[in-house]
Motif scaffolding. Structure first.
Motif, PDB file in Angstrom:
ATOM      1  N   HIS A 223       0.804   3.352  -2.458  1.00 46.26           N
ATOM      2  CA  HIS A 223      -0.084   4.285  -2.974  1.00 46.26           C
ATOM      3  C   HIS A 223       0.536   5.709  -3.791  1.00 46.26           C
TER       4      HIS A 223
ATOM      5  N   ASP B 250       0.746  -1.045  -0.131  1.00 49.22           N
ATOM      6  CA  ASP B 250       0.074   0.111  -0.080  1.00 49.22           C
ATOM      7  C   ASP B 250       0.699   1.181  -0.081  1.00 49.22           C
TER       8      ASP B 250
ATOM      9  N   HIS C 110      -4.238  -1.025   5.705  1.00 54.52           N
ATOM     10  CA  HIS C 110      -3.478   0.116   5.992  1.00 54.52           C
ATOM     11  C   HIS C 110      -3.095   0.142   7.627  1.00 54.52           C
TER      12      HIS C 110
ATOM     13  N   ASP D  86      -1.333  -2.489  -4.170  1.00 57.16           N
ATOM     14  CA  ASP D  86      -1.645  -1.064  -4.028  1.00 57.16           C
ATOM     15  C   ASP D  86      -0.318  -0.231  -4.117  1.00 57.16           C
TER      16      ASP D  86
ATOM     17  N   HIS E 216      -3.591  -4.110   2.706  1.00 57.75           N
ATOM     18  CA  HIS E 216      -5.080  -3.429   2.311  1.00 57.75           C
ATOM     19  C   HIS E 216      -5.707  -2.633   3.364  1.00 57.75           C
TER      20      HIS E 216
HETATM   21 FE   LIG Z   1      -4.288   0.222  -0.256  1.00 61.44          FE
END
Ligand SMILES: [Fe+2]
Length: 522
Positions: free
Chosen positions: A261, A259, A461, A303, A459
């Motif tokens: 991002h 993640d 976080h 992610d 996922h």
């Molecule tokens: Fe995420």
């Protein structure tokens, strides 16, 4: 060691407020040790910044030719997770960084049979669904059948077994509560279907049945009533009965992340850069740098970018609005990682691969820069691989939303508990047809046939760790601030916190690279 405070913090605050700027608490603590704080602040504000943070203050002090002091990345053992007390101010030692990991070759084996990449043949036909569920049933049944002392009977025999104590192996179709409060479970096996009843007055069993989900494959143990209905006395999931963990023979480590991002306005570049600086031995005290030197592998579990068009208003939250440029930016971070470290990268629900699970590895057209790097290994989600002989099952974790919403004793504050359910049910997306979409492939890649030494997901976080039946369960965090969606739902992420897993001892060291707005105070 901290210096003595020589200036009242109120005085510094007044001064900074008079300049129409603000200061972070850690920057304030450093400035309070400096009689020359005005010059430092003036110099920082002259660069057009509005928030005086600790990094800026330190950079200013260093630019004056003074000793470089920096907050350490903190070694926090899982046992001390949450207290934040381990943070120390340390001096970066300027001795040569000689990473142990550089002296060893990488030992990676990817188990392709567990990865859908290049093997998706599903057309979505009725036959595909039948084959998919048959595969799931057969493989989970095989695990259950290996249990000793089962008196297994097919469902269609139940009407003739009144009064007998039996076991039935079945897939759960539906769980509902009767008017009397009993649980009525409709179940299927390949030949037939039946209804079994879990009586509400058996509190222990009722609590166990909270984890019973549609599409579960389980054994019900009980006594058959005079009408041929099984009155359940116990439930067995495939679960992990015994596992002997594997250990590496050299003390190398894996930094487990997810993640990132990249491309989001809320992506925390500062924390990610600090993580990379730590890998290079530029940050931290001698103990921390020694640990950094053991990192031979990094997992980026989905992610990796924020994606484009993942939800309707996402465009307003993007710093980089072009998906190709997002992957370019991600690749530039990878360029900064020392090349003796192998990076294993898989997709998540924000990435530019199909949203449905199992997800294949990034295709070359979308993530070309990742294909150009020798130290990057691309895998799907889920993926199964070994690092230094220790076996990992990685899964981005999108189905955690479904399992947490369905199982009453789970919540987002302890996501590692959801990973226990994956192992207990031996499946990574237990119920078909909820929020998390699944492709009915010929083989159900989400079944956990082989028990890994480490199961890791992201996922949510929010970092979380535990051990279940000798399997290490690790939920990695994020490099993204709290999103408006998370704020609205009261979900507090733990950005900038990286678990570093020692392959030779299975110990997790949690390293904190950020203590910012949206959490991080793990
Ligand atoms: Fe995420």
């Amino acid at each position: 060691m901290m210096d003595t405070l020589v200036v009242q913090k109120d005085e510094i605050l007044s001064y900074i407020f008079s300049k129409k700027a603000i200061v972070t608490p850690d920057a304030l603590s450093i400035l309070a040790t400096r009689p020359d704080y005005r010059e430092i602040v003036d110099s920082i504000l002259s660069k057009g910044v509005f928030v005086v943070d600790a990094d800026l203050v330190r950079a200013e002090i260093v630019s004056r030719g003074e000793r470089d002091e920096t907050p350490a990345v903190s070694d926090v053992s899982p046992e001390t997770e949450g207290d934040g007390e381990a943070t120390r101010e340390v001096v970066v030692e300027k001795s040569r960084f000689t990473p142990l990991a550089k002296e060893y070759d990488a030992r990676i084996r990817v188990f392709d049979e567990f990865d859908v990449t290049g093997k998706s043949y599903c057309e979505g036909s009725v036959e595909d669904f039948v084959r998919y569920f048959n595969d799931r049933f057969e493989r989970l049944s095989a695990i259950l059948r290996s249990r000793p002392h089962l008196n297994l009977k097919p469902l269609d025999r139940l009407p003739r077994l009144a009064g007998e104590e039996v076991d039935v192996l079945a897939m759960v179709y539906e769980v509902r509560e009767s008017r009397k409060g009993n649980l009525v479970v409709t179940v299927e096996d390949p030949e037939s279907y039946a209804t079994v009843v879990i009586p509400r007055n058996d509190r222990k069993l009722a609590a166990k049945a909270e984890a019973l989900l549609p599409d579960d494959v389980v054994v019900f143990h009980g006594r058959v009533s005079s009408s041929g209905t099984l009155i359940v006395q116990d439930i067995y999931w495939p679960d992990v009965s015994e596992h002997t963990p594997r250990y590496a023979d050299v003390p190398l480590s894996v930094a487990i992340t997810s993640d990132w991002h990249v491309g989001s306005r809320l992506h925390i570049e500062k924390a990610l850069k600090k993580f990379i600086d730590w890998l290079k031995g530029k940050v931290g005290d001698s103990k921390s740098r020694e640990l950094a030197g053991t990192v031979k592998y990094i997992i980026v579990n989905g992610d990796v970018v924020d994606g484009v068009g993942v939800y309707p208003s996402q465009v307003d939250e993007l710093e980089i609005k072009d998906i190709y440029k997002q992957y370019d930016a991600f690749a530039r971070y990878l360029d900064e990682i020392p090349d003796y470290i192998e990076v294993i990268v898989g997709p998540g629900n924000h990435d530019a691969v199909r949203r449905l699970e199992p997800q294949p590895a990034f295709a070359k057209d979308i993530a070309a820069p990742l294909y150009e790097r020798d130290n990057v290994v691309l895998v799907g989600s889920p993926a199964y691989f070994s690092l230094g002989g220790v076996e990992f099952l990685t899964y981005h974790g999108t189905s955690m939303d479904d399992v947490i919403s369905r199982v009453p004793y789970l919540d987002y504050t302890a996501p590692q508990e959801a990973l226990k359910e994956y192992l207990k049910h031996r499946h990574l997306a237990i119920t078909y047809g909820l929020k998390n979409p699944i492709v009915p492939e010929k083989r159900d890649y989400l079944v956990i046939d082989r028990v890994p030494d480490v199961l890791t997901a992201g996922h949510v976080h929010k970092n979380g760790y535990c051990r279940y039946k000798e399997v290490e369960l690790i939920v990695s965090g994020t490099f993204q601030e709290q999103t408006p969606f998370q704020l609205e739902h009261g979900h507090v992420p733990t950005p900038g916190v990286v678990p570093v897993f020692d392959l030779s001892t299975h110990k997790v060291n949690e390293i904190i690279f950020y203590r910012g707005n949206g959490g991080g105070e793990a």
